[in-house]
Design a protein around this motif. Structure first.
Motif, PDB file in Angstrom:
ATOM      1  N   HIS A 187      37.861 -12.599   8.499  1.00 44.15           N
ATOM      2  CA  HIS A 187      36.700 -12.143   7.641  1.00 44.15           C
ATOM      3  C   HIS A 187      35.586 -11.655   8.459  1.00 44.15           C
ATOM      4  O   HIS A 187      34.911 -10.667   7.849  1.00 44.15           O
ATOM      5  N   THR A 188      35.544 -11.667   9.648  1.00 44.96           N
ATOM      6  CA  THR A 188      34.788 -11.015  10.593  1.00 44.96           C
ATOM      7  C   THR A 188      35.303  -9.515  10.851  1.00 44.96           C
ATOM      8  O   THR A 188      34.513  -8.618  11.087  1.00 44.96           O
ATOM      9  N   LEU A 189      36.680  -9.450  11.082  1.00 44.76           N
ATOM     10  CA  LEU A 189      37.057  -8.095  11.008  1.00 44.76           C
ATOM     11  C   LEU A 189      36.905  -7.205   9.849  1.00 44.76           C
ATOM     12  O   LEU A 189      36.612  -6.020   9.818  1.00 44.76           O
ATOM     13  N   TYR A 190      36.972  -7.921   8.871  1.00 43.27           N
ATOM     14  CA  TYR A 190      36.723  -7.181   7.404  1.00 43.27           C
ATOM     15  C   TYR A 190      35.369  -6.929   7.404  1.00 43.27           C
ATOM     16  O   TYR A 190      34.981  -5.786   7.127  1.00 43.27           O
ATOM     17  N   ALA A 191      34.355  -7.543   7.920  1.00 44.78           N
ATOM     18  CA  ALA A 191      32.822  -7.318   8.026  1.00 44.78           C
ATOM     19  C   ALA A 191      32.660  -6.006   8.716  1.00 44.78           C
ATOM     20  O   ALA A 191      31.942  -5.226   8.214  1.00 44.78           O
ATOM     21  N   ILE A 192      33.470  -6.080   9.965  1.00 42.67           N
ATOM     22  CA  ILE A 192      33.138  -4.817  10.933  1.00 42.67           C
ATOM     23  C   ILE A 192      33.743  -3.890  10.490  1.00 42.67           C
ATOM     24  O   ILE A 192      33.240  -2.512  10.398  1.00 42.67           O
ATOM     25  N   ALA A 193      34.948  -3.616   9.753  1.00 39.63           N
ATOM     26  CA  ALA A 193      35.602  -2.705   9.061  1.00 39.63           C
ATOM     27  C   ALA A 193      34.561  -2.016   7.991  1.00 39.63           C
ATOM     28  O   ALA A 193      34.440  -0.925   7.876  1.00 39.63           O
ATOM     29  N   ASN A 194      33.935  -3.001   7.150  1.00 37.24           N
ATOM     30  CA  ASN A 194      33.175  -2.444   6.096  1.00 37.24           C
ATOM     31  C   ASN A 194      31.913  -1.802   6.664  1.00 37.24           C
ATOM     32  O   ASN A 194      31.607  -1.017   6.203  1.00 37.24           O
ATOM     33  N   ALA A 195      31.071  -2.386   7.745  1.00 37.38           N
ATOM     34  CA  ALA A 195      30.293  -1.964   8.494  1.00 37.38           C
ATOM     35  C   ALA A 195      30.367  -0.543   8.975  1.00 37.38           C
ATOM     36  O   ALA A 195      29.585   0.549   8.968  1.00 37.38           O
ATOM     37  N   LEU A 196      31.706  -0.128   9.342  1.00 38.72           N
ATOM     38  CA  LEU A 196      32.022   0.910  10.071  1.00 38.72           C
ATOM     39  C   LEU A 196      32.573   2.109   8.853  1.00 38.72           C
ATOM     40  O   LEU A 196      32.717   2.980   9.247  1.00 38.72           O
ATOM     41  N   GLU A 197      32.631   1.404   7.808  1.00 40.26           N
ATOM     42  CA  GLU A 197      33.216   2.246   6.468  1.00 40.26           C
ATOM     43  C   GLU A 197      34.377   2.809   6.658  1.00 40.26           C
ATOM     44  O   GLU A 197      34.625   4.304   6.425  1.00 40.26           O
ATOM     45  N   ILE A 198      35.302   2.067   7.305  1.00 36.72           N
ATOM     46  CA  ILE A 198      36.655   2.635   7.463  1.00 36.72           C
ATOM     47  C   ILE A 198      37.563   1.472   6.964  1.00 36.72           C
ATOM     48  O   ILE A 198      37.297   0.264   6.849  1.00 36.72           O
ATOM     49  N   PRO A 199      38.850   1.741   6.625  1.00 36.81           N
ATOM     50  CA  PRO A 199      39.930   0.613   6.256  1.00 36.81           C
ATOM     51  C   PRO A 199      39.944  -0.187   7.430  1.00 36.81           C
ATOM     52  O   PRO A 199      40.118   0.380   8.488  1.00 36.81           O
ATOM     53  N   ILE A 200      40.320  -1.332   7.308  1.00 38.16           N
ATOM     54  CA  ILE A 200      40.846  -2.342   8.249  1.00 38.16           C
ATOM     55  C   ILE A 200      41.693  -1.870   8.982  1.00 38.16           C
ATOM     56  O   ILE A 200      42.130  -2.152  10.210  1.00 38.16           O
ATOM     57  N   THR A 201      42.783  -1.195   8.577  1.00 39.10           N
ATOM     58  CA  THR A 201      44.234  -0.988   8.975  1.00 39.10           C
ATOM     59  C   THR A 201      43.820  -0.040  10.432  1.00 39.10           C
ATOM     60  O   THR A 201      44.585   0.324  11.149  1.00 39.10           O
ATOM     61  N   GLU A 202      42.656   0.892  10.316  1.00 42.68           N
ATOM     62  CA  GLU A 202      42.181   1.697  11.532  1.00 42.68           C
ATOM     63  C   GLU A 202      41.840   0.903  12.499  1.00 42.68           C
ATOM     64  O   GLU A 202      41.799   1.518  13.555  1.00 42.68           O
ATOM     65  N   LEU A 203      41.589  -0.504  12.483  1.00 44.36           N
ATOM     66  CA  LEU A 203      41.206  -1.147  13.684  1.00 44.36           C
ATOM     67  C   LEU A 203      42.443  -1.907  14.179  1.00 44.36           C
ATOM     68  O   LEU A 203      42.187  -2.433  15.543  1.00 44.36           O
ATOM     69  N   LEU A 204      43.322  -2.102  13.248  1.00 49.83           N
ATOM     70  CA  LEU A 204      44.509  -2.807  13.926  1.00 49.83           C
ATOM     71  C   LEU A 204      45.359  -2.345  14.820  1.00 49.83           C
ATOM     72  O   LEU A 204      45.863  -1.127  14.414  1.00 49.83           O
ATOM     73  N   PRO A 205      45.576  -3.073  15.900  1.00 53.57           N
ATOM     74  CA  PRO A 205      46.512  -2.160  17.024  1.00 53.57           C
ATOM     75  C   PRO A 205      47.815  -2.272  16.427  1.00 53.57           C
ATOM     76  O   PRO A 205      48.500  -2.919  15.377  1.00 53.57           O
ATOM     77  N   ASP A 206      48.793  -1.365  16.963  1.00 54.11           N
ATOM     78  CA  ASP A 206      50.256  -1.315  16.518  1.00 54.11           C
ATOM     79  C   ASP A 206      51.026  -2.390  16.875  1.00 54.11           C
ATOM     80  O   ASP A 206      51.036  -2.711  18.090  1.00 54.11           O
ATOM     81  N   GLN A 207      51.631  -3.112  15.804  1.00 52.19           N
ATOM     82  CA  GLN A 207      52.348  -4.465  15.898  1.00 52.19           C
ATOM     83  C   GLN A 207      53.235  -4.336  17.068  1.00 52.19           C
ATOM     84  O   GLN A 207      53.753  -5.430  17.556  1.00 52.19           O
TER      85      GLN A 207
END
Length: 79
Positions: A56-76
């Motif tokens: 939920h914190t990662l979602y909050a950061i992505a929303n604050a940055l106004e980007i999709p959460i997927t842009e923050l996720l490292p390559d698995q």
């Protein structure tokens, strides 16, 4: 937990932190902290990979940055 798994997890959070820092761009840590309802210290620790954040914190950061959460996720495949 074995050392290899722990190293992999630490590397994951370090990479996640780098992606957050890069996405933050010219915004200050304080601005991102305020927009995501976190402290500036938390943002610092997240960006350095020292603070393992819940989803939920990662979602909050992505929303604050106004980007999709997927842009923050490292390559698995890295981990």
């Amino acid at each position: 937990m074995n050392a290899k798994v722990e190293d992999s997890q630490n590397a994951l959070y370090i990479e996640l932190g780098k992606k957050i820092k890069n996405a933050r761009g010219m915004r200050s840590q304080a601005e991102l902290a305020k927009a995501s309802s976190l402290s500036r210290t938390s943002i610092t620790n997240i960006e350095k990979g020292r603070q393992h954040l819940p989803l939920h914190t990662l979602y909050a950061i992505a929303n604050a940055l106004e980007i999709p959460i997927t842009e923050l996720l490292p390559d698995q495949n890295q981990f």
